[in-house]
Write a protein that holds these residues in place. Sequence first.
Motif, PDB file in Angstrom:
ATOM      1  N   ILE A  13       6.401   7.019  -5.835  1.00  0.00           N
ATOM      2  CA  ILE A  13       4.965   7.195  -6.110  1.00  0.00           C
ATOM      3  C   ILE A  13       4.343   8.276  -5.233  1.00  0.00           C
ATOM      4  O   ILE A  13       3.171   8.616  -5.419  1.00  0.00           O
ATOM      5  CB  ILE A  13       4.162   5.873  -5.917  1.00  0.00           C
ATOM      6  CG1 ILE A  13       4.297   5.357  -4.481  1.00  0.00           C
ATOM      7  CG2 ILE A  13       4.575   4.832  -6.941  1.00  0.00           C
ATOM      8  CD1 ILE A  13       3.343   4.207  -4.140  1.00  0.00           C
ATOM      9  N   ALA A  72       5.616   9.260   0.586  1.00  0.00           N
ATOM     10  CA  ALA A  72       6.642   8.289   1.009  1.00  0.00           C
ATOM     11  C   ALA A  72       7.982   8.860   0.599  1.00  0.00           C
ATOM     12  O   ALA A  72       8.049   9.722  -0.281  1.00  0.00           O
ATOM     13  CB  ALA A  72       6.422   6.941   0.333  1.00  0.00           C
ATOM     14  N   VAL A  73       9.044   8.384   1.250  1.00  0.00           N
ATOM     15  CA  VAL A  73      10.371   8.870   0.876  1.00  0.00           C
ATOM     16  C   VAL A  73      11.287   7.705   0.516  1.00  0.00           C
ATOM     17  O   VAL A  73      11.062   6.568   0.915  1.00  0.00           O
ATOM     18  CB  VAL A  73      11.029   9.693   2.008  1.00  0.00           C
ATOM     19  CG1 VAL A  73      10.220  10.933   2.324  1.00  0.00           C
ATOM     20  CG2 VAL A  73      11.234   8.842   3.256  1.00  0.00           C
ATOM     21  N   GLY A  75      14.427   5.824  -2.293  1.00  0.00           N
ATOM     22  CA  GLY A  75      14.527   5.220  -3.615  1.00  0.00           C
ATOM     23  C   GLY A  75      15.983   4.953  -3.953  1.00  0.00           C
ATOM     24  O   GLY A  75      16.886   5.485  -3.293  1.00  0.00           O
ATOM     25  N   ILE A 260      -0.820  -3.972   1.047  1.00  0.00           N
ATOM     26  CA  ILE A 260      -0.120  -2.853   1.660  1.00  0.00           C
ATOM     27  C   ILE A 260      -0.597  -1.518   1.076  1.00  0.00           C
ATOM     28  O   ILE A 260      -0.458  -0.471   1.687  1.00  0.00           O
ATOM     29  CB  ILE A 260       1.397  -3.065   1.481  1.00  0.00           C
ATOM     30  CG1 ILE A 260       2.180  -2.179   2.431  1.00  0.00           C
ATOM     31  CG2 ILE A 260       1.838  -2.868   0.053  1.00  0.00           C
ATOM     32  CD1 ILE A 260       3.571  -2.673   2.696  1.00  0.00           C
ATOM     33  N   GLY A 261      -1.199  -1.573  -0.098  1.00  0.00           N
ATOM     34  CA  GLY A 261      -1.676  -0.339  -0.746  1.00  0.00           C
ATOM     35  C   GLY A 261      -2.947   0.233  -0.134  1.00  0.00           C
ATOM     36  O   GLY A 261      -3.455   1.261  -0.578  1.00  0.00           O
ATOM     37  N   GLU A 277       0.271   9.064   6.984  1.00  0.00           N
ATOM     38  CA  GLU A 277       0.967   8.533   5.798  1.00  0.00           C
ATOM     39  C   GLU A 277       0.537   7.105   5.522  1.00  0.00           C
ATOM     40  O   GLU A 277       0.120   6.393   6.441  1.00  0.00           O
ATOM     41  CB  GLU A 277       2.485   8.580   6.012  1.00  0.00           C
ATOM     42  CG  GLU A 277       2.912   7.868   7.270  1.00  0.00           C
ATOM     43  CD  GLU A 277       4.415   7.945   7.542  1.00  0.00           C
ATOM     44  OE1 GLU A 277       5.203   7.668   6.641  1.00  0.00           O
ATOM     45  OE2 GLU A 277       4.771   8.252   8.692  1.00  0.00           O
ATOM     46  N   CYS A 279       1.154   3.126   4.916  1.00  0.00           N
ATOM     47  CA  CYS A 279       2.155   2.242   5.530  1.00  0.00           C
ATOM     48  C   CYS A 279       3.229   1.813   4.547  1.00  0.00           C
ATOM     49  O   CYS A 279       4.316   1.396   4.942  1.00  0.00           O
ATOM     50  CB  CYS A 279       1.485   0.975   6.055  1.00  0.00           C
ATOM     51  SG  CYS A 279       0.566   1.299   7.526  1.00  0.00           S
ATOM     52  N   GLY A 281       5.999   2.034   1.229  1.00  0.00           N
ATOM     53  CA  GLY A 281       7.087   2.939   0.882  1.00  0.00           C
ATOM     54  C   GLY A 281       6.852   3.639  -0.444  1.00  0.00           C
ATOM     55  O   GLY A 281       5.703   3.763  -0.904  1.00  0.00           O
ATOM     56  N   SER A 282       7.944   4.054  -1.071  1.00  0.00           N
ATOM     57  CA  SER A 282       7.843   4.903  -2.265  1.00  0.00           C
ATOM     58  C   SER A 282       7.732   4.088  -3.559  1.00  0.00           C
ATOM     59  O   SER A 282       7.675   4.670  -4.645  1.00  0.00           O
ATOM     60  CB  SER A 282       9.053   5.826  -2.329  1.00  0.00           C
ATOM     61  OG  SER A 282      10.233   5.044  -2.385  1.00  0.00           O
ATOM     62  N   ALA A 283       7.723   2.765  -3.444  1.00  0.00           N
ATOM     63  CA  ALA A 283       7.501   1.854  -4.579  1.00  0.00           C
ATOM     64  C   ALA A 283       8.198   2.306  -5.869  1.00  0.00           C
ATOM     65  O   ALA A 283       7.541   2.537  -6.888  1.00  0.00           O
ATOM     66  CB  ALA A 283       6.000   1.665  -4.812  1.00  0.00           C
ATOM     67  N   PRO A 284       9.543   2.443  -5.827  1.00  0.00           N
ATOM     68  CA  PRO A 284      10.239   2.954  -7.021  1.00  0.00           C
ATOM     69  C   PRO A 284      10.006   2.091  -8.260  1.00  0.00           C
ATOM     70  O   PRO A 284      10.056   2.603  -9.390  1.00  0.00           O
ATOM     71  CB  PRO A 284      11.721   2.928  -6.627  1.00  0.00           C
ATOM     72  CG  PRO A 284      11.807   2.414  -5.249  1.00  0.00           C
ATOM     73  CD  PRO A 284      10.450   2.168  -4.704  1.00  0.00           C
ATOM     74  N   ILE A 286       7.330   1.009  -9.470  1.00  0.00           N
ATOM     75  CA  ILE A 286       6.144   1.387 -10.268  1.00  0.00           C
ATOM     76  C   ILE A 286       5.966   2.909 -10.371  1.00  0.00           C
ATOM     77  O   ILE A 286       4.969   3.386 -10.913  1.00  0.00           O
ATOM     78  CB  ILE A 286       4.841   0.742  -9.716  1.00  0.00           C
ATOM     79  CG1 ILE A 286       4.616   1.139  -8.244  1.00  0.00           C
ATOM     80  CG2 ILE A 286       4.872  -0.772  -9.854  1.00  0.00           C
ATOM     81  CD1 ILE A 286       3.191   0.835  -7.770  1.00  0.00           C
ATOM     82  N   ALA A 292      -0.056   3.178  -9.245  1.00  0.00           N
ATOM     83  CA  ALA A 292      -0.001   3.001  -7.780  1.00  0.00           C
ATOM     84  C   ALA A 292      -1.396   3.137  -7.176  1.00  0.00           C
ATOM     85  O   ALA A 292      -2.240   3.891  -7.670  1.00  0.00           O
ATOM     86  CB  ALA A 292       0.925   4.045  -7.169  1.00  0.00           C
ATOM     87  N   ASN A 293      -1.593   2.421  -6.085  1.00  0.00           N
ATOM     88  CA  ASN A 293      -2.869   2.472  -5.363  1.00  0.00           C
ATOM     89  C   ASN A 293      -2.881   3.712  -4.449  1.00  0.00           C
ATOM     90  O   ASN A 293      -2.073   3.795  -3.524  1.00  0.00           O
ATOM     91  CB  ASN A 293      -2.992   1.189  -4.530  1.00  0.00           C
ATOM     92  CG  ASN A 293      -4.335   1.061  -3.851  1.00  0.00           C
ATOM     93  OD1 ASN A 293      -5.091   2.027  -3.781  1.00  0.00           O
ATOM     94  ND2 ASN A 293      -4.627  -0.127  -3.350  1.00  0.00           N
ATOM     95  N   ASP A 334      -2.544  -3.709  -7.929  1.00  0.00           N
ATOM     96  CA  ASP A 334      -2.051  -4.448  -6.752  1.00  0.00           C
ATOM     97  C   ASP A 334      -3.148  -5.190  -6.009  1.00  0.00           C
ATOM     98  O   ASP A 334      -2.860  -6.136  -5.272  1.00  0.00           O
ATOM     99  CB  ASP A 334      -1.329  -3.482  -5.793  1.00  0.00           C
ATOM    100  CG  ASP A 334      -2.238  -2.330  -5.364  1.00  0.00           C
ATOM    101  OD1 ASP A 334      -2.820  -1.682  -6.243  1.00  0.00           O
ATOM    102  OD2 ASP A 334      -2.385  -2.112  -4.143  1.00  0.00           O
TER     103      ASP A 334
END
Length: 359
Positions: A13, A72-73, A75, A260-261, A277, A279, A281-284, A286, A292-293, A334
Amino acid sequence: MTQKILVLPGDGIGPEITAQASRILAACQAHGLDVEVEEALVGGSAYDAHGEPLPAETLEKARAARAILLGAVGGPKWDKLEDLAKRPEKGLLGLRKNLGLFANLRPAITYPQLAEASSLKPELVAGLDIMIVRELTGGIYFGQPRGIEERNGERVGFNTYVYSESEIERIGRVAFEMASKRGRKLCSVDKANVLEVTILWREVMERLAPEYPDVELSHMYVDNAAMQLVRAPKQFDVMVTGNMFGDILSDAAAMLTGSIGMLPSASLNESGQGMYEPCHGSAPDIAGKGIANPLATILSVAMMLRYSLDAPALAQRIEDAVGKVLDDGLRTADIASEGTRIVSTAEMGDAVLAAFEAL
Ligand code: NAD
Protein backbone atom coordinates in the motif's frame (compact mmCIF):
# COMPACT_ATOMS: atom_id res chain seq x y z
CA MET A 1 17.08 27.93 1.72
CA THR A 2 15.14 25.31 -0.22
CA GLN A 3 15.24 21.99 1.63
CA LYS A 4 15.08 18.62 -0.08
CA ILE A 5 12.48 15.99 0.73
CA LEU A 6 12.74 12.45 -0.53
CA VAL A 7 9.57 10.38 -0.88
CA LEU A 8 10.10 6.61 -0.85
CA PRO A 9 6.74 4.96 -1.60
CA GLY A 10 8.07 1.39 -1.15
CA ASP A 11 5.83 -1.66 -1.55
CA GLY A 12 2.26 -2.88 -1.05
CA ILE A 13 0.00 0.00 0.00
CA GLY A 14 3.07 2.29 0.22
CA PRO A 15 2.53 3.99 -3.17
CA GLU A 16 -1.22 4.50 -2.47
CA ILE A 17 -0.74 6.15 0.91
CA THR A 18 2.32 8.24 0.03
CA ALA A 19 0.43 9.57 -3.02
CA GLN A 20 -2.14 11.11 -0.65
CA ALA A 21 0.54 12.40 1.73
CA SER A 22 2.39 13.96 -1.22
CA ARG A 23 -0.74 15.92 -2.12
CA ILE A 24 -0.75 17.46 1.38
CA LEU A 25 2.95 18.22 1.04
CA ALA A 26 2.22 19.99 -2.26
CA ALA A 27 -0.52 22.01 -0.53
CA CYS A 28 2.04 23.05 2.12
CA GLN A 29 4.37 24.17 -0.67
CA ALA A 30 1.56 26.31 -2.03
CA HIS A 31 1.31 27.84 1.48
CA GLY A 32 4.96 28.83 1.54
CA LEU A 33 6.87 25.70 2.56
CA ASP A 34 10.14 26.01 0.68
CA VAL A 35 10.96 22.41 -0.26
CA GLU A 36 11.91 20.43 -3.32
CA VAL A 37 10.38 16.94 -3.46
CA GLU A 38 11.79 13.93 -5.30
CA GLU A 39 10.98 10.22 -5.30
CA ALA A 40 13.12 7.09 -5.30
CA LEU A 41 12.79 3.33 -4.93
CA VAL A 42 13.35 1.30 -1.77
CA GLY A 43 12.51 -2.21 -0.59
CA GLY A 44 11.05 -4.87 -2.86
CA SER A 45 10.30 -2.46 -5.67
CA ALA A 46 13.95 -1.34 -5.65
CA TYR A 47 15.08 -4.97 -5.65
CA ASP A 48 12.89 -5.70 -8.67
CA ALA A 49 14.28 -2.72 -10.58
CA HIS A 50 17.94 -2.74 -9.48
CA GLY A 51 18.60 -6.02 -7.63
CA GLU A 52 19.13 -4.11 -4.34
CA PRO A 53 16.65 -3.04 -1.63
CA LEU A 54 18.67 0.15 -1.08
CA PRO A 55 20.23 1.20 -4.40
CA ALA A 56 23.21 3.58 -4.23
CA GLU A 57 21.18 6.25 -5.99
CA THR A 58 18.45 6.10 -3.32
CA LEU A 59 20.99 6.30 -0.50
CA GLU A 60 22.67 9.27 -2.13
CA LYS A 61 19.34 11.09 -2.46
CA ALA A 62 18.48 10.18 1.15
CA ARG A 63 21.77 11.64 2.41
CA ALA A 64 21.08 14.87 0.55
CA ALA A 65 17.53 15.19 1.87
CA ARG A 66 16.56 17.04 5.05
CA ALA A 67 13.69 14.61 5.49
CA ILE A 68 12.45 11.34 4.04
CA LEU A 69 8.85 10.21 3.82
CA LEU A 70 8.60 6.45 3.61
CA GLY A 71 5.48 4.40 2.84
CA ALA A 72 6.28 0.82 3.82
CA VAL A 73 8.39 -2.03 2.52
CA GLY A 74 8.00 -5.79 2.14
CA GLY A 75 5.51 -8.38 1.01
CA PRO A 76 5.13 -12.07 0.24
CA LYS A 77 6.71 -11.64 -3.19
CA TRP A 78 10.12 -11.13 -1.57
CA ASP A 79 9.74 -13.33 1.53
CA LYS A 80 11.49 -16.25 -0.15
CA LEU A 81 14.61 -14.36 -1.19
CA GLU A 82 17.42 -16.56 0.12
CA ASP A 83 19.97 -13.79 0.33
CA LEU A 84 18.85 -11.97 3.50
CA ALA A 85 20.81 -8.88 2.46
CA LYS A 86 18.42 -8.45 -0.47
CA ARG A 87 15.22 -8.56 1.60
CA PRO A 88 13.11 -5.38 1.48
CA GLU A 89 13.52 -4.60 5.21
CA LYS A 90 17.29 -4.33 4.66
CA GLY A 91 16.46 -1.17 2.73
CA LEU A 92 14.98 0.33 5.87
CA LEU A 93 17.73 -0.85 8.17
CA GLY A 94 20.32 0.45 5.71
CA LEU A 95 18.73 3.91 5.73
CA ARG A 96 18.60 3.99 9.55
CA LYS A 97 22.22 2.91 9.84
CA ASN A 98 23.66 5.12 7.11
CA LEU A 99 21.86 8.23 8.32
CA GLY A 100 22.52 7.51 12.03
CA LEU A 101 18.82 7.74 12.93
CA PHE A 102 19.19 7.02 16.65
CA ALA A 103 16.02 8.63 18.03
CA ASN A 104 12.72 6.98 17.24
CA LEU A 105 9.65 9.03 18.15
CA ARG A 106 6.48 6.99 18.44
CA PRO A 107 3.39 8.96 19.39
CA ALA A 108 0.35 7.06 20.62
CA ILE A 109 -2.62 9.36 20.21
CA THR A 110 -6.24 8.35 20.58
CA TYR A 111 -8.54 10.66 18.72
CA PRO A 112 -11.68 11.06 20.84
CA GLN A 113 -13.70 10.17 17.71
CA LEU A 114 -11.99 6.74 17.59
CA ALA A 115 -11.85 5.91 21.30
CA GLU A 116 -14.41 3.13 20.79
CA ALA A 117 -11.90 1.29 18.55
CA SER A 118 -9.48 0.65 21.44
CA SER A 119 -9.52 -2.67 23.25
CA LEU A 120 -9.52 -0.67 26.50
CA LYS A 121 -12.51 1.18 27.91
CA PRO A 122 -13.04 4.45 26.00
CA GLU A 123 -12.71 6.55 29.17
CA LEU A 124 -9.20 5.13 29.77
CA VAL A 125 -7.93 6.10 26.31
CA ALA A 126 -10.01 9.04 25.02
CA GLY A 127 -7.62 11.96 24.63
CA LEU A 128 -4.53 9.80 25.16
CA ASP A 129 -1.37 11.51 23.91
CA ILE A 130 1.90 9.72 24.74
CA MET A 131 5.24 10.16 23.03
CA ILE A 132 7.61 7.22 23.31
CA VAL A 133 11.24 8.10 22.59
CA ARG A 134 13.07 4.89 21.74
CA GLU A 135 16.82 4.56 21.25
CA LEU A 136 17.14 2.96 17.82
CA THR A 137 20.76 2.22 16.94
CA GLY A 138 22.23 0.67 20.10
CA GLY A 139 21.40 -1.65 22.98
CA ILE A 140 20.97 -5.39 22.85
CA TYR A 141 19.91 -5.47 19.17
CA PHE A 142 23.39 -4.36 18.11
CA GLY A 143 25.66 -5.20 21.07
CA GLN A 144 28.74 -7.39 20.57
CA PRO A 145 29.58 -10.18 21.23
CA ARG A 146 26.53 -12.04 19.98
CA GLY A 147 25.94 -15.45 18.51
CA ILE A 148 25.13 -19.11 19.05
CA GLU A 149 28.03 -21.39 19.89
CA GLU A 150 28.89 -24.76 21.35
CA ARG A 151 29.86 -24.71 25.04
CA ASN A 152 30.30 -27.78 27.21
CA GLY A 153 28.52 -30.03 24.76
CA GLU A 154 25.47 -27.88 24.14
CA ARG A 155 24.57 -24.85 22.05
CA VAL A 156 24.39 -21.51 23.82
CA GLY A 157 22.84 -18.31 22.46
CA PHE A 158 24.03 -14.95 23.71
CA ASN A 159 23.64 -11.22 23.13
CA THR A 160 25.14 -8.18 24.78
CA TYR A 161 23.11 -5.36 26.25
CA VAL A 162 25.42 -2.36 26.08
CA TYR A 163 25.03 1.43 26.16
CA SER A 164 27.74 4.05 26.50
CA GLU A 165 27.14 7.24 28.50
CA SER A 166 27.21 9.30 25.30
CA GLU A 167 24.55 7.12 23.66
CA ILE A 168 22.31 7.46 26.72
CA GLU A 169 22.92 11.18 26.97
CA ARG A 170 21.98 11.97 23.37
CA ILE A 171 18.68 10.06 23.52
CA GLY A 172 18.05 11.56 26.97
CA ARG A 173 18.43 15.07 25.57
CA VAL A 174 15.96 14.36 22.76
CA ALA A 175 13.46 13.14 25.36
CA PHE A 176 13.94 16.02 27.80
CA GLU A 177 13.56 18.54 25.01
CA MET A 178 10.46 16.79 23.73
CA ALA A 179 8.97 16.79 27.25
CA SER A 180 9.74 20.48 27.75
CA LYS A 181 7.69 21.26 24.61
CA ARG A 182 4.79 19.02 25.68
CA GLY A 183 3.38 18.17 29.10
CA ARG A 184 6.76 18.53 30.94
CA LYS A 185 6.68 15.01 32.33
CA LEU A 186 9.37 12.48 31.38
CA CYS A 187 9.28 8.85 32.50
CA SER A 188 12.51 6.95 31.91
CA VAL A 189 11.94 3.20 31.65
CA ASP A 190 14.65 0.76 32.72
CA LYS A 191 15.32 -2.43 34.64
CA ALA A 192 17.79 -0.94 37.07
CA ASN A 193 16.96 -3.53 39.73
CA VAL A 194 18.56 -6.23 37.57
CA LEU A 195 20.65 -4.82 34.71
CA GLU A 196 23.83 -2.76 35.22
CA VAL A 197 23.48 -1.17 31.81
CA THR A 198 20.22 0.38 32.94
CA ILE A 199 21.70 1.47 36.28
CA LEU A 200 23.99 3.60 34.13
CA TRP A 201 20.98 4.65 32.02
CA ARG A 202 19.21 5.90 35.15
CA GLU A 203 22.31 7.71 36.41
CA VAL A 204 22.74 9.58 33.13
CA MET A 205 19.06 10.59 33.05
CA GLU A 206 19.41 11.92 36.64
CA ARG A 207 22.53 13.83 35.65
CA LEU A 208 20.71 15.53 32.77
CA ALA A 209 17.64 16.47 34.81
CA PRO A 210 18.99 19.72 36.39
CA GLU A 211 19.56 21.10 32.87
CA TYR A 212 15.81 20.82 32.24
CA PRO A 213 14.29 22.25 35.45
CA ASP A 214 10.84 22.61 33.86
CA VAL A 215 10.64 18.83 33.24
CA GLU A 216 9.61 16.43 35.99
CA LEU A 217 11.70 13.24 35.62
CA SER A 218 10.50 9.91 36.98
CA HIS A 219 11.77 6.34 36.60
CA MET A 220 9.83 3.13 36.12
CA TYR A 221 10.87 -0.50 35.74
CA VAL A 222 9.86 -1.87 32.37
CA ASP A 223 7.54 -4.55 33.76
CA ASN A 224 5.62 -1.91 35.72
CA ALA A 225 5.59 0.39 32.67
CA ALA A 226 3.92 -2.36 30.63
CA MET A 227 1.31 -2.77 33.38
CA GLN A 228 0.72 0.97 33.76
CA LEU A 229 0.30 1.39 30.00
CA VAL A 230 -2.70 -0.90 29.99
CA ARG A 231 -3.99 0.16 33.44
CA ALA A 232 -3.88 3.96 33.28
CA PRO A 233 -2.11 5.10 30.11
CA LYS A 234 -3.06 8.75 30.45
CA GLN A 235 -0.57 9.16 33.35
CA PHE A 236 2.24 9.33 30.74
CA ASP A 237 3.44 12.27 28.68
CA VAL A 238 6.90 11.41 27.28
CA MET A 239 8.57 8.04 27.92
CA VAL A 240 12.23 7.37 27.09
CA THR A 241 13.79 3.95 26.91
CA GLY A 242 16.33 1.72 25.17
CA ASN A 243 15.94 -0.10 21.90
CA MET A 244 14.40 -3.39 23.04
CA PHE A 245 12.08 -2.05 25.75
CA GLY A 246 11.02 0.71 23.37
CA ASP A 247 10.29 -1.77 20.60
CA ILE A 248 7.85 -3.63 22.83
CA LEU A 249 6.30 -0.73 24.74
CA SER A 250 5.72 1.38 21.62
CA ASP A 251 3.78 -1.42 19.95
CA ALA A 252 1.70 -1.96 23.10
CA ALA A 253 1.02 1.79 23.27
CA ALA A 254 0.11 1.82 19.57
CA MET A 255 -2.59 -0.76 20.15
CA LEU A 256 -4.13 1.34 22.93
CA THR A 257 -5.21 3.72 20.20
CA GLY A 258 -7.15 0.98 18.44
CA SER A 259 -5.94 1.67 14.95
CA ILE A 260 -2.59 1.04 13.39
CA GLY A 261 -3.69 3.03 10.34
CA MET A 262 -3.57 6.29 12.34
CA LEU A 263 -0.07 6.27 13.80
CA PRO A 264 2.90 8.18 12.40
CA SER A 265 6.53 7.88 13.52
CA ALA A 266 9.82 9.69 13.14
CA SER A 267 13.46 8.63 13.34
CA LEU A 268 15.95 11.45 13.78
CA ASN A 269 19.70 11.89 13.79
CA GLU A 270 21.83 14.45 15.59
CA SER A 271 21.41 17.11 12.92
CA GLY A 272 17.61 16.85 12.94
CA GLN A 273 17.53 15.01 9.62
CA GLY A 274 14.71 12.52 9.83
CA MET A 275 12.84 9.65 8.29
CA TYR A 276 9.06 9.76 8.73
CA GLU A 277 6.79 6.79 8.21
CA PRO A 278 3.55 5.23 9.33
CA CYS A 279 3.89 2.59 12.08
CA HIS A 280 2.13 -0.03 10.03
CA GLY A 281 3.60 -2.26 7.31
CA SER A 282 2.87 -2.65 3.62
CA ALA A 283 -0.49 -4.43 4.18
CA PRO A 284 -0.18 -6.73 1.14
CA ASP A 285 -3.67 -8.13 1.89
CA ILE A 286 -5.30 -4.86 0.85
CA ALA A 287 -2.70 -3.45 -1.57
CA GLY A 288 -4.10 -2.14 -4.85
CA LYS A 289 -7.69 -2.07 -3.59
CA GLY A 290 -7.76 1.66 -2.85
CA ILE A 291 -9.03 1.10 0.70
CA ALA A 292 -5.87 1.65 2.80
CA ASN A 293 -5.96 4.35 5.46
CA PRO A 294 -3.60 7.17 4.42
CA LEU A 295 -3.91 9.11 7.70
CA ALA A 296 -0.80 7.67 9.42
CA THR A 297 1.26 8.76 6.42
CA ILE A 298 -0.40 12.16 6.24
CA LEU A 299 0.27 12.60 9.98
CA SER A 300 3.89 11.58 9.30
CA VAL A 301 4.11 14.65 7.06
CA ALA A 302 2.92 16.73 10.01
CA MET A 303 5.70 15.24 12.19
CA MET A 304 8.20 16.02 9.42
CA LEU A 305 7.09 19.64 9.35
CA ARG A 306 7.41 19.89 13.12
CA TYR A 307 10.68 18.05 13.75
CA SER A 308 12.81 18.50 10.59
CA LEU A 309 11.41 21.51 8.75
CA ASP A 310 10.59 23.86 11.62
CA ALA A 311 7.09 24.54 10.32
CA PRO A 312 4.90 23.85 13.38
CA ALA A 313 1.96 25.96 12.18
CA LEU A 314 1.56 23.89 9.01
CA ALA A 315 2.00 20.71 11.06
CA GLN A 316 -0.82 21.79 13.35
CA ARG A 317 -2.98 22.66 10.37
CA ILE A 318 -2.60 19.11 8.97
CA GLU A 319 -3.43 17.59 12.36
CA ASP A 320 -6.45 19.84 12.71
CA ALA A 321 -7.59 18.90 9.19
CA VAL A 322 -7.41 15.20 10.12
CA GLY A 323 -9.43 15.92 13.27
CA LYS A 324 -12.05 17.78 11.24
CA VAL A 325 -12.44 14.91 8.75
CA LEU A 326 -12.91 12.46 11.64
CA ASP A 327 -15.44 14.85 13.21
CA ASP A 328 -17.32 14.82 9.91
CA GLY A 329 -17.67 11.04 10.24
CA LEU A 330 -15.45 9.99 7.33
CA ARG A 331 -13.59 6.72 7.85
CA THR A 332 -11.55 4.27 5.82
CA ALA A 333 -12.72 0.68 6.34
CA ASP A 334 -10.14 -0.12 9.08
CA ILE A 335 -11.51 2.56 11.44
CA ALA A 336 -15.17 2.47 10.42
CA SER A 337 -17.90 2.12 13.02
CA GLU A 338 -21.67 2.46 13.07
CA GLY A 339 -22.94 5.79 11.81
CA THR A 340 -19.75 6.71 9.93
CA ARG A 341 -19.24 6.92 6.17
CA ILE A 342 -16.68 4.58 4.60
CA VAL A 343 -14.43 6.26 2.05
CA SER A 344 -11.56 5.12 -0.17
CA THR A 345 -7.89 6.05 0.25
CA ALA A 346 -8.19 8.81 -2.38
CA GLU A 347 -11.47 10.15 -0.96
CA MET A 348 -9.84 10.40 2.47
CA GLY A 349 -6.96 12.31 0.84
CA ASP A 350 -9.48 14.62 -0.88
CA ALA A 351 -11.27 15.28 2.41
CA VAL A 352 -8.10 16.08 4.38
CA LEU A 353 -6.91 18.38 1.62
CA ALA A 354 -10.27 20.20 1.54
CA ALA A 355 -10.26 20.58 5.35
CA PHE A 356 -6.63 21.79 5.25
CA GLU A 357 -7.51 24.47 2.70
CA ALA A 358 -10.65 25.51 4.63
CA LEU A 359 -8.81 26.05 7.94
P1 NAD B 1 0.88 -4.68 8.37
O1 NAD B 1 0.96 -3.51 9.27
O2 NAD B 1 1.30 -4.48 6.97
O3 NAD B 1 -0.62 -5.22 8.36
C1 NAD B 1 -1.29 -5.71 9.53
C2 NAD B 1 -2.82 -5.58 9.32
O4 NAD B 1 -3.18 -4.21 9.40
C3 NAD B 1 -3.28 -6.08 7.95
O5 NAD B 1 -4.53 -6.68 8.08
C4 NAD B 1 -3.39 -4.80 7.14
O6 NAD B 1 -4.35 -4.88 6.10
C5 NAD B 1 -3.81 -3.79 8.20
N1 NAD B 1 -3.29 -2.45 7.87
C6 NAD B 1 -2.01 -2.01 7.99
N2 NAD B 1 -1.92 -0.76 7.57
C7 NAD B 1 -3.14 -0.36 7.18
C8 NAD B 1 -3.67 0.84 6.65
N3 NAD B 1 -2.91 1.93 6.42
N4 NAD B 1 -4.99 0.88 6.34
C9 NAD B 1 -5.78 -0.17 6.56
N5 NAD B 1 -5.34 -1.34 7.08
C10 NAD B 1 -4.03 -1.44 7.38
O7 NAD B 1 1.74 -5.84 9.06
P2 NAD B 1 2.08 -7.30 8.52
O8 NAD B 1 0.90 -7.89 7.82
O9 NAD B 1 2.67 -7.99 9.68
O10 NAD B 1 3.24 -7.10 7.46
C11 NAD B 1 3.03 -7.00 6.06
C12 NAD B 1 4.36 -6.66 5.39
O11 NAD B 1 4.79 -5.37 5.84
C13 NAD B 1 5.49 -7.63 5.72
O12 NAD B 1 6.24 -7.85 4.55
C14 NAD B 1 6.29 -6.90 6.76
O13 NAD B 1 7.65 -7.28 6.75
C15 NAD B 1 6.14 -5.47 6.30
N6 NAD B 1 6.34 -4.47 7.36
C16 NAD B 1 6.95 -3.33 6.98
C17 NAD B 1 7.12 -2.31 7.89
C18 NAD B 1 7.77 -1.04 7.41
O14 NAD B 1 7.93 -0.86 6.22
N7 NAD B 1 8.11 -0.14 8.30
C19 NAD B 1 6.64 -2.44 9.20
C20 NAD B 1 5.97 -3.62 9.55
C21 NAD B 1 5.82 -4.62 8.62
